[in-house]
Design a protein around this motif. Structure first.
Motif, mmCIF file in Angstrom:
data_model
loop_
_atom_site.group_PDB
_atom_site.id
_atom_site.type_symbol
_atom_site.label_atom_id
_atom_site.label_comp_id
_atom_site.label_asym_id
_atom_site.label_seq_id
_atom_site.Cartn_x
_atom_site.Cartn_y
_atom_site.Cartn_z
ATOM 1 N N ILE A 114 0.839 -1.213 0.000
ATOM 2 C CA ILE A 114 0.000 0.000 0.000
ATOM 3 C C ILE A 114 0.869 1.257 0.000
ATOM 4 O O ILE A 114 0.615 2.210 -0.737
ATOM 5 N N LEU A 115 1.921 1.226 0.819
ATOM 6 C CA LEU A 115 2.816 2.391 0.864
ATOM 7 C C LEU A 115 3.524 2.596 -0.471
ATOM 8 O O LEU A 115 3.683 3.736 -0.936
ATOM 9 N N ASP A 116 3.951 1.479 -1.110
ATOM 10 C CA ASP A 116 4.595 1.592 -2.427
ATOM 11 C C ASP A 116 3.630 2.157 -3.462
ATOM 12 O O ASP A 116 4.005 3.016 -4.278
ATOM 13 N N ALA A 117 2.385 1.649 -3.433
ATOM 14 C CA ALA A 117 1.394 2.145 -4.388
ATOM 15 C C ALA A 117 1.114 3.623 -4.165
ATOM 16 O O ALA A 117 1.008 4.401 -5.125
ATOM 17 N N GLU A 118 0.990 4.013 -2.917
ATOM 18 C CA GLU A 118 0.766 5.430 -2.628
ATOM 19 C C GLU A 118 1.949 6.280 -3.065
ATOM 20 O O GLU A 118 1.774 7.392 -3.563
ATOM 21 N N GLY A 119 3.165 5.722 -2.901
ATOM 22 C CA GLY A 119 4.343 6.458 -3.354
ATOM 23 C C GLY A 119 4.355 6.619 -4.866
ATOM 24 O O GLY A 119 4.661 7.703 -5.388
ATOM 25 N N ASP A 120 4.025 5.531 -5.598
ATOM 26 C CA ASP A 120 3.974 5.620 -7.063
ATOM 27 C C ASP A 120 2.897 6.607 -7.509
ATOM 28 O O ASP A 120 3.109 7.396 -8.442
ATOM 29 N N LYS A 121 1.747 6.536 -6.842
ATOM 30 C CA LYS A 121 0.664 7.454 -7.189
ATOM 31 C C LYS A 121 1.091 8.906 -6.977
ATOM 32 O O LYS A 121 0.874 9.763 -7.835
ATOM 33 N N ARG A 122 1.722 9.147 -5.867
ATOM 34 C CA ARG A 122 2.177 10.505 -5.574
ATOM 35 C C ARG A 122 3.224 10.958 -6.581
ATOM 36 O O ARG A 122 3.222 12.114 -7.022
ATOM 37 N N SER A 123 4.105 10.034 -6.951
ATOM 38 C CA SER A 123 5.139 10.374 -7.925
ATOM 39 C C SER A 123 4.523 10.728 -9.273
ATOM 40 O O SER A 123 4.914 11.708 -9.915
ATOM 41 N N GLN A 124 3.523 9.930 -9.724
ATOM 42 C CA GLN A 124 2.871 10.224 -10.999
ATOM 43 C C GLN A 124 2.125 11.558 -10.943
ATOM 44 O O GLN A 124 2.124 12.315 -11.916
ATOM 45 N N ILE A 125 1.505 11.817 -9.812
ATOM 46 C CA ILE A 125 0.806 13.100 -9.670
ATOM 47 C C ILE A 125 1.784 14.267 -9.778
ATOM 48 O O ILE A 125 1.528 15.261 -10.457
ATOM 49 N N LEU A 126 2.936 14.114 -9.123
ATOM 50 C CA LEU A 126 3.938 15.181 -9.175
ATOM 51 C C LEU A 126 4.467 15.369 -10.599
ATOM 52 O O LEU A 126 4.673 16.505 -11.055
ATOM 53 N N VAL A 127 4.695 14.231 -11.315
ATOM 54 C CA VAL A 127 5.177 14.329 -12.698
ATOM 55 C C VAL A 127 4.137 15.023 -13.576
ATOM 56 O O VAL A 127 4.459 15.899 -14.389
ATOM 57 N N SER A 128 2.853 14.619 -13.422
ATOM 58 C CA SER A 128 1.789 15.240 -14.210
ATOM 59 C C SER A 128 1.682 16.738 -13.909
ATOM 60 O O SER A 128 1.531 17.552 -14.826
#
Length: 317
Positions: free
Chosen positions: A189-203
């Motif tokens: 869950i933490l990894d998924a949240e990290g990936d999600k946050r990273s994609q949001i920041l990139v977008s």
């Protein structure tokens, strides 16, 4: 000195020693239970005291500080017939030294047995899962029951803690697997949240970059348009200034005719197929000859038009 004198001196010394030894100092946070001829007499608090030799004695020295007793694990059975080992820690202090000295033969052993009995009764009404997740509830229930039971012993139970709860080995193994699976789930869950946050920041970064790029293009076009407008204004202003200077110079007819010829030359160089010549210019032989030569070079025919009193030349290109 007579022998009787020596005897009296020795007796006096012995009496002084006995009196000195019967002076007692009770330290802070302590109390002494005093008996006279085997019966309870009084309780000494902190300070200096003198007991009667051979008649009074200190029956019990009691500490009034909070005490901690760690009891060994006790076997208990839950309502779903699971046997586990639970050890407890009891925090208590003595409120009445007299009751503590005479209320029960062995207070610590009595507290241990009472704790074990109370623990079995409480755990017997709970299932394994509730036992593992209800430590605070169990602690509170045991503390209330012990505190009420130990009042007659001069003891105040401050709190009770379940130190360790040890279920059977097979249940421990299952619990460890469950805990491991839970840790892995939380890690994913933490990894998924990290990936999600990273994609949001990139977008968000790409969006901001596109906005900045669009703003830069917009600003560039605005500046370019402003530059063109300023250039046009400069040219028009220069042209207006030249006309103004020409008018202020009071030009002669020849100068006007020359300017007219320059204008017709520019018109002939363009794509126009019809040119209208004012009648005033027809009267000038020199201008007509010059215009004819110019038109012949550009393949433009000139014919008079009396109704309009103007010279019109049409050239079919």
């Amino acid at each position: 000195m007579q022998p009787i004198g020596w005897v009296l001196l020795i007796l006096a010394i012995i009496l002084i020693i006995i009196i000195i030894k019967n002076f007692q100092i009770v330290p802070q946070s302590h109390a002494y239970v005093i008996e006279r001829l085997g019966a309870y007499k009084t309780t000494w608090s902190t300070g200096l005291h003198l007991k009667i030799p051979f008649i009074e004695r200190i029956a019990k020295r009691v500490s009034l500080k909070e005490q901690v007793v760690d009891f060994p694990p006790q076997p208990v059975i839950t309502r779903d017939n699971v046997t586990m080992q639970i050890d407890t820690v009891v925090y208590f202090y003595i409120t009445d030294p007299k009751l503590y000295a005479y209320g029960v033969e062995n207070p610590i052993a009595a507290i241990e047995n009472l704790t074990a009995t109370t623990l079995r009764n409480i755990i017997g009404d709970l299932e394994l899962d509730n036992t593992l997740t209800s430590r605070d509830v169990i602690n509170t229930k045991i503390q209330v029951i012990l505190d009420e039971a130990t009042d007659a012993w001069g003891i105040k139970v401050k709190r009770v803690e379940l130190k360790n709860i040890l279920p059977p080995r097979e249940i421990q193994a299952a619990m460890e697997k469950q805990m491991k699976a839970e840790r892995e789930r939380r890690a994913k869950i933490l990894d998924a949240e990290g990936d999600k946050r990273s994609q949001i920041l990139v977008s968000e970064g790409l969006k901001e970059s596109a906005i900045l790029k669009a703003d830069a293009i917009k600003e560039s076009k605005i500046r370019e348009a402003q530059g063109e407008a300023e250039a046009i204004m400069t040219v028009q202003k220069a042209y207006a200034d030249s006309l103004k200077m020409l008018n202020e110079a009071s030009p002669t007819d020849k100068v006007i005719a020359l300017k007219s010829l320059e204008a017709f030359e520019k018109a002939a160089d363009g794509r126009a197929t019809k040119i209208i010549i004012p009648s005033e210019i027809q009267s000038m032989a020199t201008l007509a000859a010059t215009l004819k030569e110019m038109v012949s070079d550009k393949n433009i025919d000139i014919s008079p038009k009396s109704e309009q009193q103007a010279q019109t030349t049409e050239t079919n290109s």
